[in-house]
Write a protein that holds these residues in place. Sequence first.
Motif, PDB file in Angstrom:
ATOM      1  N   ARG A  98       0.918  -1.586   0.616  1.00 30.80           N
ATOM      2  CA  ARG A  98       0.293  -0.214   0.030  1.00 30.80           C
ATOM      3  C   ARG A  98       0.933   1.743  -0.086  1.00 30.80           C
ATOM      4  O   ARG A  98       0.655   2.216  -0.955  1.00 30.80           O
ATOM      5  CB  ARG A  98      -0.823   0.096   1.128  1.00 30.80           C
ATOM      6  CG  ARG A  98      -1.734  -1.252   0.985  1.00 30.80           C
ATOM      7  CD  ARG A  98      -2.489  -1.628   2.063  1.00 30.80           C
ATOM      8  NE  ARG A  98      -3.522  -2.482   2.211  1.00 30.80           N
ATOM      9  CZ  ARG A  98      -4.955  -3.103   1.487  1.00 30.80           C
ATOM     10  NH1 ARG A  98      -5.086  -1.414   1.220  1.00 30.80           N
ATOM     11  NH2 ARG A  98      -4.803  -3.609   1.507  1.00 30.80           N
ATOM     12  N   GLU A  99       2.428   1.370   0.297  1.00 27.57           N
ATOM     13  CA  GLU A  99       2.518   2.140   0.334  1.00 27.57           C
ATOM     14  C   GLU A  99       3.198   2.709  -0.610  1.00 27.57           C
ATOM     15  O   GLU A  99       4.004   3.864  -0.990  1.00 27.57           O
ATOM     16  CB  GLU A  99       4.236   2.264   1.714  1.00 27.57           C
ATOM     17  CG  GLU A  99       4.305   2.217   3.049  1.00 27.57           C
ATOM     18  CD  GLU A  99       5.570   2.100   4.125  1.00 27.57           C
ATOM     19  OE1 GLU A  99       6.274   1.604   3.089  1.00 27.57           O
ATOM     20  OE2 GLU A  99       4.517   1.531   5.185  1.00 27.57           O
ATOM     21  N   ASN A 100       3.171   1.400  -1.585  1.00 29.57           N
ATOM     22  CA  ASN A 100       3.137   1.954  -3.061  1.00 29.57           C
ATOM     23  C   ASN A 100       2.186   1.899  -4.058  1.00 29.57           C
ATOM     24  O   ASN A 100       2.663   1.220  -4.575  1.00 29.57           O
ATOM     25  CB  ASN A 100       4.531   0.445  -3.615  1.00 29.57           C
ATOM     26  CG  ASN A 100       5.942   0.416  -2.803  1.00 29.57           C
ATOM     27  OD1 ASN A 100       7.465   1.264  -3.761  1.00 29.57           O
ATOM     28  ND2 ASN A 100       6.054  -0.356  -2.064  1.00 29.57           N
ATOM     29  N   GLY A 101       1.559   2.146  -2.971  1.00 30.27           N
ATOM     30  CA  GLY A 101       0.451   2.587  -4.381  1.00 30.27           C
ATOM     31  C   GLY A 101      -0.721   1.636  -4.638  1.00 30.27           C
ATOM     32  O   GLY A 101      -1.283   2.359  -5.937  1.00 30.27           O
ATOM     33  N   LYS A 102      -0.532   0.222  -4.117  1.00 29.36           N
ATOM     34  CA  LYS A 102      -0.813  -0.596  -5.498  1.00 29.36           C
ATOM     35  C   LYS A 102      -1.920  -0.903  -4.111  1.00 29.36           C
ATOM     36  O   LYS A 102      -2.230  -0.688  -2.727  1.00 29.36           O
ATOM     37  CB  LYS A 102       0.131  -1.626  -5.132  1.00 29.36           C
ATOM     38  CG  LYS A 102       1.359  -1.204  -6.001  1.00 29.36           C
ATOM     39  CD  LYS A 102       0.387  -1.222  -7.124  1.00 29.36           C
ATOM     40  CE  LYS A 102       1.673  -0.747  -8.641  1.00 29.36           C
ATOM     41  NZ  LYS A 102       1.774   0.089  -9.875  1.00 29.36           N
ATOM     42  N   HIS A 103      -2.852  -2.109  -4.830  1.00 27.37           N
ATOM     43  CA  HIS A 103      -4.326  -2.354  -3.920  1.00 27.37           C
ATOM     44  C   HIS A 103      -4.050  -4.118  -4.443  1.00 27.37           C
ATOM     45  O   HIS A 103      -3.191  -5.168  -5.119  1.00 27.37           O
ATOM     46  CB  HIS A 103      -4.882  -2.332  -4.391  1.00 27.37           C
ATOM     47  CG  HIS A 103      -5.995  -1.138  -4.753  1.00 27.37           C
ATOM     48  ND1 HIS A 103      -6.562  -0.748  -3.943  1.00 27.37           N
ATOM     49  CD2 HIS A 103      -5.624  -0.560  -6.262  1.00 27.37           C
ATOM     50  CE1 HIS A 103      -7.180   0.655  -4.171  1.00 27.37           C
ATOM     51  NE2 HIS A 103      -6.837   0.488  -5.683  1.00 27.37           N
ATOM     52  N   VAL A 104      -3.642  -4.562  -2.602  1.00 22.27           N
ATOM     53  CA  VAL A 104      -3.064  -6.033  -2.222  1.00 22.27           C
ATOM     54  C   VAL A 104      -4.650  -7.104  -3.045  1.00 22.27           C
ATOM     55  O   VAL A 104      -5.383  -6.984  -2.405  1.00 22.27           O
ATOM     56  CB  VAL A 104      -2.886  -6.403  -0.828  1.00 22.27           C
ATOM     57  CG1 VAL A 104      -2.908  -7.317  -0.382  1.00 22.27           C
ATOM     58  CG2 VAL A 104      -1.992  -5.152  -0.763  1.00 22.27           C
ATOM     59  N   MET A 105      -3.871  -8.139  -3.490  1.00 20.45           N
ATOM     60  CA  MET A 105      -4.752  -9.700  -3.569  1.00 20.45           C
ATOM     61  C   MET A 105      -4.146 -10.295  -3.266  1.00 20.45           C
ATOM     62  O   MET A 105      -2.650 -10.068  -2.980  1.00 20.45           O
ATOM     63  CB  MET A 105      -5.054  -9.791  -5.349  1.00 20.45           C
ATOM     64  CG  MET A 105      -5.092  -8.668  -6.030  1.00 20.45           C
ATOM     65  SD  MET A 105      -5.370  -9.166  -7.628  1.00 20.45           S
ATOM     66  CE  MET A 105      -6.619 -10.417  -7.800  1.00 20.45           C
ATOM     67  N   PRO A 122      -7.706  -5.565   5.660  1.00 19.47           N
ATOM     68  CA  PRO A 122      -7.437  -4.080   5.594  1.00 19.47           C
ATOM     69  C   PRO A 122      -8.513  -4.302   4.624  1.00 19.47           C
ATOM     70  O   PRO A 122      -8.801  -4.907   3.450  1.00 19.47           O
ATOM     71  CB  PRO A 122      -6.037  -3.809   5.341  1.00 19.47           C
ATOM     72  CG  PRO A 122      -5.131  -4.918   5.884  1.00 19.47           C
ATOM     73  CD  PRO A 122      -6.377  -5.820   5.824  1.00 19.47           C
ATOM     74  N   LYS A 123      -9.651  -2.647   4.633  1.00 19.16           N
ATOM     75  CA  LYS A 123      -9.960  -2.849   3.618  1.00 19.16           C
ATOM     76  C   LYS A 123      -9.947  -2.635   2.514  1.00 19.16           C
ATOM     77  O   LYS A 123      -8.603  -1.472   2.674  1.00 19.16           O
ATOM     78  CB  LYS A 123     -11.007  -1.198   4.377  1.00 19.16           C
ATOM     79  CG  LYS A 123     -12.583  -0.990   3.221  1.00 19.16           C
ATOM     80  CD  LYS A 123     -13.066   0.571   3.183  1.00 19.16           C
ATOM     81  CE  LYS A 123     -14.524   0.364   2.811  1.00 19.16           C
ATOM     82  NZ  LYS A 123     -15.246   2.111   3.151  1.00 19.16           N
ATOM     83  N   GLY A 124     -10.472  -3.530   1.558  1.00 18.93           N
ATOM     84  CA  GLY A 124     -10.036  -3.309  -0.353  1.00 18.93           C
ATOM     85  C   GLY A 124      -9.223  -4.228  -0.276  1.00 18.93           C
ATOM     86  O   GLY A 124      -9.274  -4.432  -1.746  1.00 18.93           O
ATOM     87  N   THR A 125      -8.841  -5.391   0.289  1.00 19.39           N
ATOM     88  CA  THR A 125      -8.206  -6.335   0.459  1.00 19.39           C
ATOM     89  C   THR A 125      -8.210  -7.654  -0.512  1.00 19.39           C
ATOM     90  O   THR A 125     -10.496  -7.451  -0.420  1.00 19.39           O
ATOM     91  CB  THR A 125      -7.319  -7.279   1.785  1.00 19.39           C
ATOM     92  OG1 THR A 125      -7.265  -6.279   2.491  1.00 19.39           O
ATOM     93  CG2 THR A 125      -6.685  -8.549   1.002  1.00 19.39           C
ATOM     94  N   ILE A 126      -7.978  -7.676  -1.702  1.00 19.69           N
ATOM     95  CA  ILE A 126      -8.774  -8.592  -2.331  1.00 19.69           C
ATOM     96  C   ILE A 126      -8.781 -10.491  -2.569  1.00 19.69           C
ATOM     97  O   ILE A 126      -7.657 -10.653  -2.412  1.00 19.69           O
ATOM     98  CB  ILE A 126      -8.712  -8.765  -4.005  1.00 19.69           C
ATOM     99  CG1 ILE A 126      -9.070  -6.988  -4.643  1.00 19.69           C
ATOM    100  CG2 ILE A 126      -9.323  -9.091  -5.095  1.00 19.69           C
ATOM    101  CD1 ILE A 126      -8.968  -6.126  -6.181  1.00 19.69           C
TER     102      ILE A 126
END
Length: 430
Positions: A98-105, A122-126
């Motif tokens: 997330r620090e690198n601006g990405k969404h996690v899967m 965390p909210k938004g984790t896929i």
Amino acid sequence: VVPCLELYGHLHDLFRIERYADLAPVPHGGEFNPRHPGVALLLRDWIKQMAELFPSPLFHIGLDETWELEKVASEAAGGVDPGKLYIEHFLNVSNLVRENGKHVMLWADILTRYPQLIPDLPKGTIAVPWEYSPQKDFTRWVGPFAKLHVPMVVASGITCYNEVVPDFYRSFSNIEGLLASGRENGALGLMNTGWTDDAQVIYRMSLPAMAFGSVAPWQSVPVDREHYFSDYALTLYPPAVAAEVAPALEALAKSQQTFTAALGGQTMHHFWDDPLEPARLKRLQAHQEELHMGRLQAEDAAEHLYRALALKGDPATLSSLLLGARMLDYLGMKHIYAVEIAGFFDRLGSNPRRDLANLLLRTEVSAQDHGFLADLMDTLTELRESYRNAWLTEYTPYRLESALQRWNEEYQYWRALQDRFQNFRLEEGG
């Protein structure tokens, strides 16, 4: 393109390097010891590099199949609860991504095993729940995430990783079933996966199953399974070629399933079996008809593929399928021959006639030119070269020689057996 890294397990290729060996709970093992201070430094560097390379907003962090988690990782971390250790590592990795601006899967198998961890995501984790076998109900895999409204992409699998030829029917059933469950439970989409676990896979054979997994999620009705191979072939090839490719794929699918049932599972593993081992031979004797049918189906597939190639069908996609058909034919040949060789000994009995023994064991089985064992060696040497060419057509040479040694060992087994039979002598009266 979404990068997919392994940032917990499946990392032996890192730990075999000495400078990284102690980052695993077992030296030179397979996954991180999350509480080793060197792990965080390495992960920060890796994730930064990969985030810069890929513009995709999504970043898949792996975290599946952490086999050492419960056995040794917990102990190496000071006895911490395995679930707590896993979620702790996930949160550390997730924060770096997330620090690198990405969404996690992430793969969701460990979360399925420890469902109490799911609320901590965390909210938004896929989440990516996966299961590669056909099932009547996939609720066990997708239900926990749907219940807590965790975004998910369901992941089906092509059954190709331990098979001579992909099991197309099994793959199609898995894709369709998981897709239906994903739709019912609000999944964002489907990811169709393929693996090469046995390090022998020629991957272009899997193209029909890759296409199925691409088509199925994009249409609102189930794929027409009955006409799928015809539709697939007509999409890729001219009509005359497609008319040969479609029945070839059908015959390949049937042959693969026939041999799976006859041999008791993964056909690529059985490709290297010693069929004369007593317990294995007993099974083969009970499945002679299936072995015969599987071989006929493989030969039917090969005949259609030869015709397709003669009609100027695309060799990049058809040559690997032809190799698969010929390998299935060899698989059937070696196991059928083993049953027949054993039958010769039964026929000879405890007091064999010399002339009959020499005919059956020296001429039929081990003749230098056209006996059973010569057939197997001739077929192997031809297939080995075709296999090598197929590998180099789609891969780099990495691991090729390791793969080819299996072929060499198989040849030497039959060659040594031929010598033993040729040196056999049955004297008069004994």
